[in-house]
Design a protein around this motif. Structure first.
Motif, short mmCIF file in Angstrom:
data_model
loop_
_atom_site.label_atom_id
_atom_site.label_comp_id
_atom_site.label_asym_id
_atom_site.label_seq_id
_atom_site.Cartn_x
_atom_site.Cartn_y
_atom_site.Cartn_z
N VAL A 1 -4.72 6.13 5.03
CA VAL A 1 -4.05 4.82 4.98
C VAL A 1 -4.94 3.75 5.62
CG1 VAL A 1 -2.10 3.48 5.88
CG2 VAL A 1 -1.70 5.73 4.85
N ALA A 2 -5.55 4.08 6.76
CA ALA A 2 -6.43 3.11 7.43
C ALA A 2 -7.62 2.75 6.55
CB ALA A 2 -6.91 3.69 8.76
N VAL B 1 -8.59 -2.90 1.07
CA VAL B 1 -7.84 -4.10 0.68
C VAL B 1 -8.38 -5.32 1.41
CG1 VAL B 1 -5.59 -5.25 0.76
CG2 VAL B 1 -5.75 -2.84 0.06
N HIS B 2 -8.64 -5.18 2.70
CA HIS B 2 -9.10 -6.32 3.50
C HIS B 2 -10.53 -6.74 3.13
CE1 HIS B 2 -5.95 -5.37 6.83
NE2 HIS B 2 -5.43 -6.01 5.80
N THR C 1 3.18 -1.11 4.12
CA THR C 1 2.55 0.19 3.94
C THR C 1 3.64 1.25 3.86
OG1 THR C 1 0.57 -0.46 5.15
CG2 THR C 1 0.96 1.89 4.90
N LEU D 1 0.84 -1.19 0.00
CA LEU D 1 0.00 0.00 0.00
C LEU D 1 0.88 1.24 0.00
CD1 LEU D 1 -2.64 1.57 0.28
CD2 LEU D 1 -2.64 1.04 2.72
N THR E 1 -6.43 0.52 3.75
CA THR E 1 -6.19 -0.82 4.28
C THR E 1 -7.50 -1.58 4.42
OG1 THR E 1 -4.26 -0.02 5.52
CG2 THR E 1 -5.22 -2.12 6.21
N ASN F 1 -2.68 4.69 -3.51
CA ASN F 1 -3.89 5.28 -2.94
C ASN F 1 -4.15 6.68 -3.47
OD1 ASN F 1 -6.18 5.29 -1.30
ND2 ASN F 1 -5.08 6.21 0.42
N SER G 1 -4.26 -9.11 1.40
CA SER G 1 -3.74 -8.59 2.66
C SER G 1 -2.67 -7.55 2.36
CB SER G 1 -3.15 -9.71 3.52
OG SER G 1 -2.07 -10.34 2.85
N VAL G 2 -2.45 -6.66 3.32
CA VAL G 2 -1.43 -5.62 3.16
C VAL G 2 -0.12 -6.13 3.72
CG1 VAL G 2 -0.77 -3.27 3.77
CG2 VAL G 2 -3.16 -3.79 3.28
#
Length: 516
Positions: free
Chosen positions: A121-122, A128-129, A139, A100, A125, A177, A135-136
């Motif tokens: 970022v959160a 992605v999940h 980062t 990421l 994430t 992102n 999975s990340v």
């Protein structure tokens, strides 16, 4: 690649074209009929229905030719729509370990950053999940002063980033992102990093496609994919030219690029036509709903804020299955619930919003969001346990204003602070906010009382006590056309005082039918 394969006529084989992506997912089954679709449905008590020998039936009880023709036409439309929905997955299937990469934009003077990098970022994430098997793995937050440049980052940061990605063999792809990555930039980045690169638009669109269940939602996703196909045309045609001799399809006088562009235009027109048919059906449902005068409450909010869980708590509908993931709700559904006044309302569950939600997605889902514009009340659900709840609120309000909703509808909006069980001692600072825990049931009675008052005000309904004769049809009419709260029978007069919640139009009909 959909358009590329469609351009190749029978007899021409292009087995070398493509990246070996897996076969497209099977079409998802349509959702069961919801309460909204049931409004106005014929049944045994309706003489116009099939049990009553209405005008749609022959004397022998068989179907009319018109009904058969209509059903055949509808089946043909559905078959055409299914063809429009065929296409390759936007993202690779199977297990993916994602790097990421978030560009941390350093704004100049007077340009404050809209959201903090940690929240962005959160959120990325969480996106992605949401994908099965993804999975990340790493980062990386990388500073940049020129996010619109060809390589997004400055020379030094880009070189450092490339070394880290190249030096991590466990990374299978990169999620950059940013909202959109131009095709030339994507090509350059993939050449430098040695893995596929995906932007926010592609990831969100893929999640939308996975979660769409009804024909309308799937068509809306297909419409939003058109710009993505257009941006990939040059790359795909360049790949084709390396393995084929002629740039033109035999005898057509058109290049592959021209064929693809034409086929995409035709596909887009067909999708819009199919959506227009569904929009007309939605309009008919709204007309039926208006005739029954059910107040409509649209429940909106940031994705995963708990809208569906709240509707389940308010209605007690056991069929509702909330999911703890982003964009679990794409298909607008309506669920009936009763308020303390005994008034029945329809809660409309809507698509969740997201910061920097790509404009193409908002445009594609505009037909769905029309339901919000035609509602009587908007309930804005907020997750007050989220660290960036205020930024989420601003994002939702910005999206609502972009829909050009009526000012009175926005001004009367009820704000619900959800998930207060996760914030010990929480007390809202906004004067009109209602704190609740939809999961645990806290604050629901207070919220229902607030909705009762807001609906009465928004719809112009009034609470009246009417004297009716017990021997006539007045009482049964009121039970059918209004909300009866209380009946006080006066036996000696053969009458009753009936307290009702009634709209102005229904009250006018009552006075016309039962004068005096």
């Amino acid at each position: 690649m959909w358009a590329l394969r469609a351009a190749v006529r029978r007899g021409l084989r292009l087995s070398s074209v493509g990246r070996g992506l897996p076969a497209p997912r099977a079409a998802a089954p349509s959702c069961p009929a919801r309460a909204l679709a049931a409004v106005g449905r014929r049944g045994p008590g309706n003489p116009e229905g099939p049990w009553g020998g209405g005008p749609g039936l022959r004397a022998d009880g068989g179907r009319s030719r018109a009904e058969d023709d209509e059903e055949e036409a509808e089946d043909a439309d559905e078959n055409t729509e299914e063809e429009l929905l065929q296409g390759e997955p936007l993202l690779p299937a199977g297990t993916q370990r994602v790097c990421l990469v978030h560009p941390d934009v350093k704004w100049g003077p007077g340009k404050p950053q809209m959201t903090r990098a940690e929240w962005q970022v959160a959120e990325a994430t969480a996106l992605v999940h949401t994908l099965d098997g993804w999975s990340v793995a790493q980062t990386m937050v990388v500073s940049t002063k020129s996010p619109d440049s060809k390589l997004v980052f400055g020379k030094g940061n880009f070189q450092h980033l490339t070394e880290k990605i190249r030096g991590s063999p466990d990374i299978t792809c990169v999620f950059l992102n940013v909202e959109r990555v131009a095709a030339p930039t994507k090509k350059e980045l993939e050449a430098a990093w040695g893995v596929e690169v995906f932007d926010r638009f592609t990831v969100v669109l893929h999640i939308f496609r996975c979660n769409a269940r009804t024909r309308e939602a799937r068509l809306q996703v297909a419409l939003a994919e058109i710009p993505l196909h257009r941006s990939n045309l040059k790359r795909d045609v360049a790949h084709l030219h390396r393995g084929a001799g002629s740039r033109y399809i035999m005898g057509s006088g058109e290049s592959f690029m021209q064929v693809q562009q034409r086929l995409l235009r035709e596909k887009e027109a067909k999708i819009r036509k199919a959506l227009d048919r569904l929009r007309k059906k939605r309009h008919l449902l709204r007309q039926q709903r208006t005739r029954r005068e059910f107040p409509v409450v649209s429940v909106v909010g940031y994705t995963n804020c708990g809208k569906t869980t709240l509707i389940k708590a308010l209605t007690g509908d056991a069929a509702i299955r909330p999911q703890d993931q982003l964009f679990a709700t794409l298909d607008v559904t309506a669920h009936a619930g009763a308020l303390p006044s005994r008034m029945t309302v329809l809660y409309v569950d809507t698509i969740g919003f997201l910061s920097q939600l790509p404009h193409g997605l908002i445009e594609s889902f505009s037909a769905t969001l029309e339901d919000v514009a035609h509602s009587d009340l908007i309930v804005h659900v907020r997750d007050v346990s989220h660290p960036e709840a205020e930024l989420q609120k601003r994002s939702v309000l910005s999206t609502l204003h972009s829909l050009q909703l009526p000012a009175p509808l926005l001004d009367s909006m009820v704000e619900v602070h959800n998930k207060v069980d996760l914030v010990p001692g929480y007390s809202p600072t906004e004067p009109n906010a209602v704190p609740v825990s939809a999961l645990l049931g806290h604050g629901l009675q207070e919220l229902k009382a607030e909705l009762d008052a807001a609906i009465l005000k928004a719809t112009g309904r009034q609470i009246l006590t009417l004297r009716v004769r017990l021997a006539g049809a007045q009482l049964s009419w009121l039970y059918k056309e209004a909300t009866v709260q209380d009946v006080d029978v006066i036996p000696e007069d053969g009458a009753a005082d009936v307290t009702v919640i009634i709209s102005d139009s229904a009250y006018g009909k009552f006075r016309k039918l039962f004068p005096g």
